[in-house]
Every structure is written in structure tokens, then in C-alpha cells.
Design a protein around this motif. Sequence first.
Motif, mmCIF file in Angstrom:
data_model
loop_
_atom_site.group_PDB
_atom_site.id
_atom_site.type_symbol
_atom_site.label_atom_id
_atom_site.label_comp_id
_atom_site.label_asym_id
_atom_site.label_seq_id
_atom_site.Cartn_x
_atom_site.Cartn_y
_atom_site.Cartn_z
ATOM 1 N N SER A 106 33.244 37.400 19.552
ATOM 2 C CA SER A 106 33.401 36.335 20.850
ATOM 3 C C SER A 106 34.408 36.662 21.949
ATOM 4 C CB SER A 106 31.923 35.574 20.658
ATOM 5 O OG SER A 106 31.050 36.425 19.749
ATOM 6 N N ALA A 127 28.168 34.276 15.438
ATOM 7 C CA ALA A 127 28.501 35.396 13.984
ATOM 8 C C ALA A 127 29.837 35.222 13.395
ATOM 9 C CB ALA A 127 28.826 36.976 15.105
ATOM 10 N N MET A 184 29.052 45.198 22.880
ATOM 11 C CA MET A 184 28.519 44.235 21.655
ATOM 12 C C MET A 184 28.621 43.579 20.181
ATOM 13 S SD MET A 184 24.377 45.844 22.392
ATOM 14 C CE MET A 184 24.741 47.395 21.327
ATOM 15 N N THR A 185 28.758 42.405 19.779
ATOM 16 C CA THR A 185 28.274 42.064 18.073
ATOM 17 C C THR A 185 28.040 41.551 17.696
ATOM 18 O OG1 THR A 185 29.743 39.881 19.438
ATOM 19 C CG2 THR A 185 31.132 41.564 19.108
ATOM 20 N N GLU A 186 27.657 41.671 16.892
ATOM 21 C CA GLU A 186 26.599 40.735 15.980
ATOM 22 C C GLU A 186 27.476 40.971 14.436
ATOM 23 O OE1 GLU A 186 22.764 43.664 14.986
ATOM 24 O OE2 GLU A 186 24.565 45.161 15.262
ATOM 25 N N ARG A 187 26.706 39.565 13.266
ATOM 26 C CA ARG A 187 26.569 39.916 12.067
ATOM 27 C C ARG A 187 25.390 40.202 11.324
ATOM 28 N NH1 ARG A 187 29.216 34.563 9.985
ATOM 29 N NH2 ARG A 187 28.813 35.034 7.299
ATOM 30 N N GLN A 214 27.433 41.795 25.444
ATOM 31 C CA GLN A 214 26.856 41.298 25.071
ATOM 32 C C GLN A 214 27.136 40.559 23.569
ATOM 33 O OE1 GLN A 214 22.587 42.475 23.715
ATOM 34 N NE2 GLN A 214 22.355 40.700 22.577
ATOM 35 N N THR A 215 27.974 39.286 22.879
ATOM 36 C CA THR A 215 27.970 38.895 21.928
ATOM 37 C C THR A 215 27.768 37.367 21.949
ATOM 38 O OG1 THR A 215 29.775 37.536 23.195
ATOM 39 C CG2 THR A 215 30.535 39.275 23.058
ATOM 40 N N ASP A 216 27.642 37.630 19.990
ATOM 41 C CA ASP A 216 27.272 36.529 18.932
ATOM 42 C C ASP A 216 28.148 35.570 19.191
ATOM 43 O OD1 ASP A 216 25.430 35.054 17.845
ATOM 44 O OD2 ASP A 216 25.549 36.192 16.106
#
Length: 459
Positions: free
Chosen positions: A161, A189, A223-226, A184-186
Motif C-alpha cells: 500500500s 493487508a 487495487m490490493t487485497e489479501r 484502492q489499497t488495503d
Amino acid sequence: MERNPAAGRYLHALGNVTFLERPFHPTTLISLAQSALRGRRRQYEARARLDQLRELAAVLEQRVEERTAEHAAAVAQLHEAQKLETLGQLTGGVAHDFNNLLTPIAGALDILQRRYGNEDPRSARLLSNALLASDRATVLVQRLLGFARRQALQTQAVDLSGLLNGMRDLITSSIGPTIELHMQTDPDAGLASADPNQLELAILNLCVNARDAMPQGGVLSVMTERVAIGPRDAPHLTPGLYLKLSVIDTGTGMDAETLTRAVEPFFSTKETGRGTGLGLSMVHGLAAQLGGSFALTSVPGEGTRCDLYLPVAEAKDVVETNVARKVTHVAGRPLRILLIDDEEIVRVATAEMIRDLGHFVAEAASGSEGLAKLTEGLEVDVVISDYKMPRMNGAELAKRVRELRPQTALLIITGYTGTAVDLPKHLARLAKPFNQSDIANALGALVDVDDKIVRLIGA
């Protein structure tokens, strides 16, 4: 039947008919009725079992079709993987040889520019153009090595992120004003196990590809997600936790044939001169080398989605500060350097670059020859060695030098390190191709000048 031949037609019309001649006993009639019922029940049971068999046959046929399709898909995927692996081996070998050719060229150009660049403006302009071409060739080789999964990565725990937020302005300027950026970043994560420099280059490549797919403008989403990957989940990763980076555009998209070839090196749908065809292949190779995966999905006229899966960082991925041994020397004293490289043209060019910096250089064509010089009493401050050499690579040589001369600084030159990088993280490295400034900076990182004391670091 003999007295009433017309009754024969009922036998043919009804099929299952029993004729009973009078007079008959009631017990006979009941027995025949019960026998007929049992026969009818068996018929119904047989028909039911036939229906079950038909259903089972249909299910079996469907399963056979599904398994056949799965097998065909697996075989196609295996062929694709084998093709990419073969291309990777070929590309890695070409890049290795190309690195060895570029190193003396870049070094010689750098020396010539330093010596004669200020004397003749025309020569200075020609040398600058040649150095620019050398730099572009260096980038090309790095992308080739990225696809081949043969580049030396400095893997560490990366805040994905934070990296993306730091790249926001760079991405915005790269894609231009006609494309709207949604990021959109987490932040919760976690950390990814990656090389931050190579990862930043991969993200920029994906964004630039997305820009080129939207000539009339559009929306670019990052975007990032786990995510948790289970057994047999796409994209065929080892089960575990991953960080997924998605780059999605609303551009022209790709058809199925283009999609299957998208990660091949030098394959490009862009106009001639607008791309090398190595952007996606480099990202694919980087993901595989990091233990992750890269997946592409696209629909013509609707856009493309790029998913980069990176393994979650473990404790061992966190880079630690190394406590280095130090050897003191008189301030300003030129360094005594042992240069080991099996490629003569690279060794000669590197030695000349180092001598031009004012240091003393002894040369050796192999690890065994270099160790023999040290055993015979050659006094050196720094040992510089190529990594990939016959019989003894740079990692093995470094271990032997540590045992023989524990206080000697080491610098390993890496151009093609193979699939397994067995160099310790604290060992100083210099990537091929390099020029005189690069090797001066590498030696500068090994030498700390303070109060007329030279400290060699890296032992």
C-alpha cells in the motif's frame, strides 16, 4: 386356440397372455394370476433398472467429458508452461552473453567520455548517444532476465500500500490526463515478499500497458487485497496467504489468441517502435521468481484485468542491518584489488576501469587461480569476482576467501545467477552491465573514509 383361431390375434396384440382351458380349478386360476403379477413386477423392476442404467450412463458420459476437458486443459497448460520455460532458458542464456558484451562496451565508452568528452563537442555528443543506447540495452537485458527468472532479486518485506501510494504521482504522469486513476489499497493487508525496485518497475509496466490500451481515455483501477488460496484454486498457487495486486483498464481488451501469447517475450500488439514486447513477460517472470503468480483476463472491447499474486512476507524476509568487520588502512591509499572473471574481454575492460580510478588490480581467469594467488601471499584489500564461472561460482569462491582471508572485502558481479541465488544477503553485488561510475560507487560502498582512515566493509 384350436377351436377359436380368432383368439390368436390377442396373443399377438397383447403379448403377455396366458390361455386357460375350461374346466379349471380355482386354485389353478389363482396360481396363474399370482404368477402373472410376479412376472409383471419383474418387468417393472427391469424397466426401472434400465432407467437407472441409462441415468448412470449419462452421468458417466458427462464425467468422462469433464475429465477429458480437464485433461486437455492441463495438457495445454503444461505445454504452455514448457514453452515459456524453454523460452526462459533461451532468453536467460542470450541475456547472459549480452551482458558480457555490454560490460566492456559501456566501460570503454564511459572512460572515453571522461577523457575526451570535454575536448571535442562532436565526440562528446557521439559518446553520449552511445552511452544512452548502452543504457537502453541494459534495461532490455534486465527485462529479458526478468522473464527468464534469472535476475538477482533483493527480496524483502514490502508495504504494498505504501509503495503504491508513493507511486501515485508517477503513475498519474505516466498515463496522462485522459485516463482517470482509481487507487484502492488495503493498509491492513500485511507485507509482501518482493524486490521493491523490480516490483515498482512491474507496476509501472502494467499501468503503461493499460494506458496504451485506452487511446481514447478511460478508467485505470489499481487495487490490493489479501487473499487465501486453497488447493486447486486458480491461478494454481501453493495454498496459503497472498497479496493480490490488480490493475484493471477499460480499454480495447484482447481476444483469446492474443491473451494466450501476451506474456511471450517480444510479442506485442503495439505499433513498431512503441514497445519491446517485454513488459508483461517481465512481470510474469518476476511473479514466478518470487513464488507468486500472474494472471490475465480480458474481453475484447471491455478491457483487461492483470492480477499479480505475491506471497505474504515472513520474518526471514525482513532485511536486517549487517554488522560488518572493518580493516583500517592509511587514508588516501589506493586499494589493492584481485579481479576474477573467466571472460577475458569483461575482465580486461573491468580492470582498466578500476585502474583508471587509481587502484591496483591483479587479474585471475578462474576461482582456483584467484585462490592460488591469495595462497601464495598476494596482499589485497578487495576481491571482485564474477558469479557464474566454471567449476567454482562466486558464492563458493566467497566462502573460500572468507576462510582464507576473513578480513578481505568481497564484491560479486552478477549478470546471470541461475534459478537459485545462493549468495548471502549481506554480500555486496554489482549487476552487469556496469560502467565506471557503477563500479566506483560499488567500491565506494565498500570503503568508508573517516578521519583519514579507510574501512573496508562487507567481510
